[in-house]
Design a protein around this motif. Sequence first.
Motif, short mmCIF file in Angstrom:
data_model
loop_
_atom_site.label_atom_id
_atom_site.label_comp_id
_atom_site.label_asym_id
_atom_site.label_seq_id
_atom_site.Cartn_x
_atom_site.Cartn_y
_atom_site.Cartn_z
N ASP A 129 0.81 -1.22 0.00
CA ASP A 129 0.00 0.00 0.00
C ASP A 129 0.85 1.27 0.00
O ASP A 129 0.40 2.31 -0.43
CB ASP A 129 -0.93 0.01 1.22
N CYS A 130 2.08 1.17 0.49
CA CYS A 130 2.92 2.37 0.53
C CYS A 130 3.43 2.74 -0.85
O CYS A 130 3.95 3.82 -1.06
CB CYS A 130 4.10 2.18 1.48
N ASP A 131 3.29 1.81 -1.85
CA ASP A 131 3.73 2.11 -3.21
C ASP A 131 2.74 2.99 -3.95
O ASP A 131 3.08 3.67 -4.89
CB ASP A 131 3.94 0.82 -4.01
N VAL A 134 -11.78 -4.59 -3.44
CA VAL A 134 -10.84 -5.62 -3.90
C VAL A 134 -10.49 -5.40 -5.37
O VAL A 134 -9.33 -5.47 -5.78
CB VAL A 134 -11.43 -7.03 -3.71
N GLN A 135 -11.48 -5.09 -6.20
CA GLN A 135 -11.26 -4.81 -7.62
C GLN A 135 -10.40 -3.57 -7.81
O GLN A 135 -9.47 -3.54 -8.62
CB GLN A 135 -12.59 -4.64 -8.34
N ARG A 136 -10.73 -2.53 -7.03
CA ARG A 136 -9.97 -1.28 -7.16
C ARG A 136 -8.53 -1.46 -6.69
O ARG A 136 -7.60 -0.93 -7.30
CB ARG A 136 -10.67 -0.17 -6.37
N GLU A 137 -8.34 -2.22 -5.63
CA GLU A 137 -6.99 -2.44 -5.12
C GLU A 137 -6.14 -3.20 -6.13
O GLU A 137 -4.97 -2.88 -6.35
CB GLU A 137 -7.04 -3.20 -3.81
N LYS A 138 -6.71 -4.22 -6.78
CA LYS A 138 -5.95 -4.96 -7.78
C LYS A 138 -5.53 -4.06 -8.93
O LYS A 138 -4.39 -4.10 -9.39
CB LYS A 138 -6.77 -6.14 -8.31
N LEU A 139 -6.45 -3.22 -9.41
CA LEU A 139 -6.11 -2.31 -10.51
C LEU A 139 -5.03 -1.33 -10.08
O LEU A 139 -4.08 -1.07 -10.83
CB LEU A 139 -7.36 -1.56 -10.98
N ARG A 140 -5.14 -0.78 -8.85
CA ARG A 140 -4.10 0.14 -8.38
C ARG A 140 -2.73 -0.55 -8.38
O ARG A 140 -1.75 0.01 -8.85
CB ARG A 140 -4.45 0.64 -6.97
N LEU A 166 -1.35 -1.16 -11.93
CA LEU A 166 -0.84 0.06 -12.56
C LEU A 166 0.50 0.45 -11.95
O LEU A 166 1.43 0.85 -12.67
CB LEU A 166 -1.85 1.20 -12.40
N VAL A 167 0.62 0.34 -10.63
CA VAL A 167 1.91 0.63 -9.99
C VAL A 167 2.98 -0.30 -10.53
O VAL A 167 4.10 0.13 -10.84
CB VAL A 167 1.78 0.49 -8.45
N ALA A 168 2.66 -1.59 -10.67
CA ALA A 168 3.64 -2.56 -11.18
C ALA A 168 4.03 -2.24 -12.61
O ALA A 168 5.22 -2.28 -12.96
CB ALA A 168 3.06 -3.96 -11.08
N ALA A 169 3.05 -1.93 -13.46
CA ALA A 169 3.35 -1.65 -14.87
C ALA A 169 4.27 -0.44 -15.03
O ALA A 169 5.14 -0.42 -15.90
CB ALA A 169 2.04 -1.42 -15.63
N ILE A 170 4.07 0.57 -14.19
CA ILE A 170 4.91 1.77 -14.24
C ILE A 170 6.29 1.48 -13.66
O ILE A 170 7.31 1.95 -14.17
CB ILE A 170 4.23 2.93 -13.50
#
Length: 480
Positions: free
Chosen positions: A252-254, A340-346, A349-353
């Motif tokens: 979550d800190c990412d 849960v859906q929103r957290e996975k998308l967040r 996106l953090v991982a892709a960047i």
Amino acid sequence: MMEIAYQPRIDSEIESLVERINPPRVCVDNDSDPECTLVKVDSANKYGILLDMVQVLADLDLVISKSYISSDGEWFMDVFHVTDQLGNKLTDRSLILYIQQAICSSRTGGITKEMQSNLKREVQQRHVCTEHTAFEITGINRPGLLSEISAVLSDIGCHVTAAVAWTHHERAAMVIYLEDGFNGGPIIDSIRKAQVKDHLDTVMEAHHIVGDESRVVVRIVEAKGAPVGWAHTERRLHELMYAEGDYESCSDCDCFSGDRCDALWRGRCERIHVAIEACNGYSMVNVKCRDRPKLLFDTVCALKELQFVVFHAVAGAKGSTAEQEYFIRKKNGCTLETEVQREKLRHCLVAAISRRASRGLKLEIRTENKMGLLSDVTRVVRENGLSITRAEMSTQGDIAVGSFYVTDVNGGETDQNAVEAVVRELGGAVVSAVKAVGMMPMRMGSTSDNSVELRDKTKSSIGRMFWSKLERLSSSIKSL
């Protein structure tokens, strides 16, 4: 209650007919903006069209400073504000023609060698070469992994013609293109391919960890026609990393879902900020982070991988800070209704960047193309106590070029003595060794007037700005 939008069933033959009747129109405009070239696209809408078009511009290493996107309904309208890497407008007629042809062909059979030959510059190879065999490798990362893999390939007589490797959150993904080092050409014999795969499996299993599902996948590329399982290399790396679940390690800190981070606006925050909320029948996704090349490609790639459709979007940068806002739904018409859906998308996106984030020291290599070159370079890096976090190498006739991002074995700063030893041992192959910079450098003389107005006081200011821009976008597209 989950909101579901009606999605009509469209027959593939009818969809193909619509595309033939209404082929994409691409206008490259150098008159409307004093600093940027505007690439305007007007086309029948199709799932994945946005990523295909961003991919064309990304493969040319063009800088997309602003973008306005609208694809609600059966029509797609987009405007990209682009420059070259030096901040100049696009004036080369062959480049402009290539962009127009490539964006149109991305909807049909893809970019041809004839189109590339007409371009008076090189296009980086981002996809499968039809003359080589491609191997995909994923698994747990460890210092020296690329060195071990390339050494084994050299020992069994495989010549690496191109390779791209990413590491992120202790995972590694690679796409390596090979040709037979003894006979030349692709590795066609099934027994020979099985031998190569067995050796790579041995390397990946040498430090096996319980629960690790590292694997080697062979993609066969035919010498003629479209390759089996054709895929853009960087898109494929995103898919491989996602399949490995690297996003699950994004804590979550990412990511930050608050309204404002003053350090980000002052250019001193390295975190990626993602906020998701419901907005007028869409899920509105706002992304803020340090600007860097290919940021738009990476975020759109993540949305495509998760089966999201981008209906409207606006993206831009102010100084060193980039902001993107997407109005999306799932491909089935659903919005994001649960945390849960929103957290996975967040996290995705953090991982892709983060996957392409530049860390450590960047070594630029240019030398004679020879058998075992990748093995030699990576061995020297490993023997001097350095670790490769990201790498890209390709061959162009008798010349090989590559970029290697290196850190110490713990992911920290490189030791100057170790770097000097690497440069010395590789001789004249190293053309530059500079500290990697993940953000996009600011253009001289740029002001906030030339950037998309970023969200400052309220959450919805970009959304309101987008809708006001949309009418002007539509009128400009009609004038094509």
